[in-house]
Write a protein that holds these residues in place. Sequence first.
Motif, PDB file in Angstrom:
ATOM      1  N   ARG A  35      49.314  41.201  54.195  1.00 58.49           N
ATOM      2  CA  ARG A  35      49.759  40.201  53.217  1.00 58.49           C
ATOM      3  C   ARG A  35      51.257  40.354  52.922  1.00 58.49           C
ATOM      4  N   TYR A  39      54.344  37.714  53.682  1.00 53.14           N
ATOM      5  CA  TYR A  39      55.346  37.309  52.689  1.00 53.14           C
ATOM      6  C   TYR A  39      56.751  37.340  53.285  1.00 53.14           C
ATOM      7  N   LEU A  46      53.402  36.811  46.670  1.00 52.13           N
ATOM      8  CA  LEU A  46      52.006  37.067  46.344  1.00 52.13           C
ATOM      9  C   LEU A  46      51.787  36.886  44.843  1.00 52.13           C
ATOM     10  N   HIS A  78      57.573  39.383  43.986  1.00 54.14           N
ATOM     11  CA  HIS A  78      56.293  38.687  43.874  1.00 54.14           C
ATOM     12  C   HIS A  78      56.051  38.157  42.458  1.00 54.14           C
ATOM     13  N   ARG A 193      43.591  32.472  41.450  1.00 48.18           N
ATOM     14  CA  ARG A 193      43.860  32.412  42.890  1.00 48.18           C
ATOM     15  C   ARG A 193      44.703  33.631  43.297  1.00 48.18           C
ATOM     16  N   ASP A 195      46.157  37.101  44.832  1.00 49.05           N
ATOM     17  CA  ASP A 195      46.273  37.804  46.111  1.00 49.05           C
ATOM     18  C   ASP A 195      46.016  39.293  45.942  1.00 49.05           C
ATOM     19  N   GLN A 219      38.640  30.650  48.968  1.00 49.01           N
ATOM     20  CA  GLN A 219      39.910  31.349  48.804  1.00 49.01           C
ATOM     21  C   GLN A 219      39.914  32.625  49.642  1.00 49.01           C
ATOM     22  N   ARG A 220      41.099  33.079  49.970  1.00 51.83           N
ATOM     23  CA  ARG A 220      41.210  34.355  50.650  1.00 51.83           C
ATOM     24  C   ARG A 220      40.973  35.468  49.625  1.00 51.83           C
ATOM     25  N   CYS A 222      41.074  38.566  47.244  1.00 54.78           N
ATOM     26  CA  CYS A 222      42.217  39.339  46.765  1.00 54.78           C
ATOM     27  C   CYS A 222      42.074  40.805  47.162  1.00 54.78           C
TER      28      CYS A 222
END
Length: 412
Positions: A35, A39, A46, A78, A193, A195, A219-220, A222
Amino acid sequence: MNLQRATDEADNILQGAEFTEKSFARTMRRELVERLAEYHRTKVPLRVFAGYDASRPNLHLGHTITMRKLRLFQELGHDVIFLVGTVTAQIGDPSDRLYERPRIPLDEVVSAASTFVKQMSLVLDPDRTTIMYNGDWLSDLPLSDILAVASAFTVQQVTSPAAVKDRIKSSKPVGLHELLYPLMQGYDALHLRADVQLGTVGPIFNILAGRRLQRIHGQRPCIGITYPTLWGTRGHRRMSKREGTHIALAEEPNEQFAKVMSIDDETMRQWITLVSSWSPDEARERLQRWGSGELHPMALKQDLAFDIVRTYHGEAAAAKAKESFLSGHRGRRDPDPSVAVPLIADSGGILDVLHATGSVPSRQQARRLLLSGAVRVNGDKVFEEGYRVSSGDLISVGPRRLYVLQPDETPP
């Protein structure tokens, strides 16, 4: 290049992290590196959050473990969310409780939440922090949505924490509302939502709940990163406002300094690693000097107390607090001790030393003295049986008996 940079950042973020399962730790590290590398490619920051239940007023040192990591994410560019738990505070996490906590009135939660918001800038950059309250979405959650969330989990899962199992086994009440706690925490991750979610180590289900709900809703999942719970000022138990073993960030400098000076050596070791401002290398160097005997534990504890007060009140306040503490304790250290007790190298436990003075007939009596608050080391009450004393420490038993520990110079 992005991958190496992401790997270095992940290792820094995971410094001090603690997971209940090694396989989960490996998965979280891999996902975090991926992740972070993404970025650096896309420049899309994130969304990182940690939740703080406003069950009682004032942030304390234990909260700063995850707050410092949030600050690190801010410095890496972030988006950081400081989530105040207003609904979850009324429920209470059952995973670390041996009893059912009474529900906290909403007005008390709101009052406590206001202190959290005022004090979060002591660690976080307020200009780069989004403050949110989970009551904004959980309070009005329709019953149909609650049922949908609940249907994603089983009774076996929500009763899996050891503390909950123990209460059920011993026929102690477990409220249905308590079992909703991990589900509501999971819903926070879904709503935000997120991360990355930061928390303290405990049942892995609290983190997995959010990941599962995010998957269900497309959603992906976390990344969940957990850190150790900070011990309180008395004994090796979680820092607690209810038990009075906490140090509030807004507490007076003199009080903060004195409380740090009251902790035992093992607690000091943990605090140096988790809540000092020293870098990992600096902390390691100080601990090594202590271990080798080059640095006396009382001197190290003074350094730690100074560092903590300076962090939240500034250099001048820390210097005044140190001087106030030392001047108030000099009188207890200056008198010549009536008895000198050699410290046997492998027997530095407070119970053994008390017994060696001859002032107590047995270790059982020594325990009773500890519990009653009759024993002081360097002027501070000691309650912990595992407390270890060092050469040069001043021990008082009751109002009249005074001892200074001296090294055992008997030839081997």
